[in-house]
Write a protein that holds these residues in place. Structure first.
Motif, mmCIF file in Angstrom:
data_model
loop_
_atom_site.group_PDB
_atom_site.id
_atom_site.type_symbol
_atom_site.label_atom_id
_atom_site.label_comp_id
_atom_site.label_asym_id
_atom_site.label_seq_id
_atom_site.Cartn_x
_atom_site.Cartn_y
_atom_site.Cartn_z
ATOM 1 N N ASN A 11 -0.215 13.030 2.421
ATOM 2 C CA ASN A 11 -1.091 13.975 2.889
ATOM 3 C C ASN A 11 -0.694 14.053 4.461
ATOM 4 O O ASN A 11 -0.769 15.031 5.436
ATOM 5 C CB ASN A 11 -2.620 14.081 2.988
ATOM 6 N N ALA A 12 -0.351 12.811 4.986
ATOM 7 C CA ALA A 12 -0.071 12.453 6.348
ATOM 8 C C ALA A 12 1.139 13.391 6.682
ATOM 9 O O ALA A 12 1.531 13.917 7.989
ATOM 10 C CB ALA A 12 0.407 10.960 6.504
ATOM 11 N N GLU A 57 0.857 -1.164 -0.190
ATOM 12 C CA GLU A 57 0.063 -0.158 -0.174
ATOM 13 C C GLU A 57 1.146 1.272 -0.083
ATOM 14 O O GLU A 57 1.702 1.484 0.804
ATOM 15 C CB GLU A 57 -0.934 0.067 1.253
ATOM 16 N N GLN A 58 0.567 2.066 -0.890
ATOM 17 C CA GLN A 58 1.329 3.345 -1.034
ATOM 18 C C GLN A 58 1.048 4.335 0.273
ATOM 19 O O GLN A 58 -0.389 4.477 0.736
ATOM 20 C CB GLN A 58 0.931 4.180 -2.330
ATOM 21 N N ALA A 87 -5.896 10.399 11.464
ATOM 22 C CA ALA A 87 -4.679 10.367 10.588
ATOM 23 C C ALA A 87 -3.398 9.824 11.562
ATOM 24 O O ALA A 87 -2.701 9.185 11.404
ATOM 25 C CB ALA A 87 -4.341 11.777 10.042
ATOM 26 N N ARG A 147 -3.368 6.159 12.232
ATOM 27 C CA ARG A 147 -2.833 5.456 10.917
ATOM 28 C C ARG A 147 -1.375 5.486 10.944
ATOM 29 O O ARG A 147 -0.632 4.488 10.755
ATOM 30 C CB ARG A 147 -3.608 5.759 9.708
ATOM 31 N N ASP A 190 -0.031 7.613 2.265
ATOM 32 C CA ASP A 190 -0.555 8.842 2.019
ATOM 33 C C ASP A 190 0.315 9.939 2.326
ATOM 34 O O ASP A 190 0.610 10.094 3.547
ATOM 35 C CB ASP A 190 -1.966 8.769 2.993
#
Length: 298
Positions: free
Chosen positions: A7-8, A2-3, A38, A41, A5
């Protein structure tokens, strides 16, 4: 796999700056639950708390500090090298602009361009160079040369061009101590031997074409690789030379040569600037082209 994010990264930056989920949410324009989610995660990804409660604020863990450090570097690169790629500040740029100029261009045009660039962009650099005509189109395409300026004709596909100025052609002939404008008959002109230079290739072609119309050939006295050799050779021989008017004015100050209007009609020569389509919308390139046009059209 999974790539992540990306934005994190902004969430980490905001948490580091605010040390509070609620204030980080305000900073980002998000809800508090969105920032908490966020962060959850991120904790899962790194298998670490990253930020923990320390009194009234949230403090980074040792892993969190390393993540913050990397985040700042990554966002700095993104902001400077990606998001600001279209921006250009002439007053602060340290960019080097590479321009292909003939030796004639270096003599006549370069001083004007250097003065204009230094005034508008004092930290920028202007790098003049010469490129063989057969290699010029690829040099423009590859970015080795930003602009080519001169009497160049057609260079190739995917190249933009802009006319800068037009100059008439005149002749120079051996003169005396007092510089003056003289006259020459068409007959004498066609029988005279010429000093020619590869820098003046377009001028030579125009002259050859006009002489053929009169059933004559261009008589070459000497062919020199350097334009600055022309006035001295003319001043010390019976040869003549055909040059742009602006260059003739300079030559008359360098050597004992007189100037004469051409007795045969030759079209004026137009100086243009050329650039590749790859760089047409580059902000710095656009700015430099505009500076060149404004400076050389004066």
């Amino acid at each position: 796999m999974e790539q992540p994010d990306l934005n994190a990264l902004y969430v980490i930056e905001a948490l580091d700056a605010e040390r509070s989920v609620s204030r980080a949410a305000d900073r980002l324009g998000l809800t508090q639950p969105a920032v908490s989610h966020a962060l959850g995660r991120l904790r899962e990804t790194f298998q670490d708390d990253l930020f923990v409660r320390a009194g009234s604020v949230m403090a980074p863990t040792p892993v969190g500090e390393k993540v913050i450090e990397g985040t700042h570097r990554a966002l700095a690169i993104a902001r400077q090298e990606i998001w600001q790629v279209k921006s250009f500040e002439a007053a602060t740029t340290t960019r080097t602009f590479t321009v292909c100029l003939s030796d004639m261009g270096v003599i006549v045009l370069l001083p004007k361009l250097l003065a204009a660039l230094h005034k508008a962009a004092p930290n920028a650099t202007l790098r003049p160079l010469q490129v063989p005509s057969m290699e010029l189109a690829s040099a423009l395409q590859d970015g080795d040369v930003d602009l080519a300026i001169g009497y160049l004709g057609r260079l190739g596909e995917n190249l933009h061009q802009q006319s800068l100025f037009t100059r008439p052609l005149v002749g120079i002939i051996r003169g005396g101590k007092a510089r003056k404008t003289v006259k020459m008959s068409p007959e004498r002109f066609m029988e005279s031997r010429h000093v020619v230079s590869s820098t003046l290739a377009l001028t030579n072609r125009l002259l050859e074409k006009e002489l053929r119309r009169h059933g004559k050939k261009l008589k070459v006295g000497v062919d020199v690789p350097y334009i600055l050799a022309v006035p001295g050779l003319v001043a010390n021989s019976d040869y003549i030379a055909i040059v742009p008017e602006e260059l003739a004015a300079l030559f008359s100050r360098l050597a004992a040569v007189d100037v004469f209007p051409l007795p045969l009609p030759l079209e004026d020569v137009t100086v243009q600037q050329f650039w590749h389509a790859r760089y047409h919308n580059d902000a710095g390139h656009r700015w430099f082209r505009a500076l060149v046009a404004e400076t050389l059209r004066q």
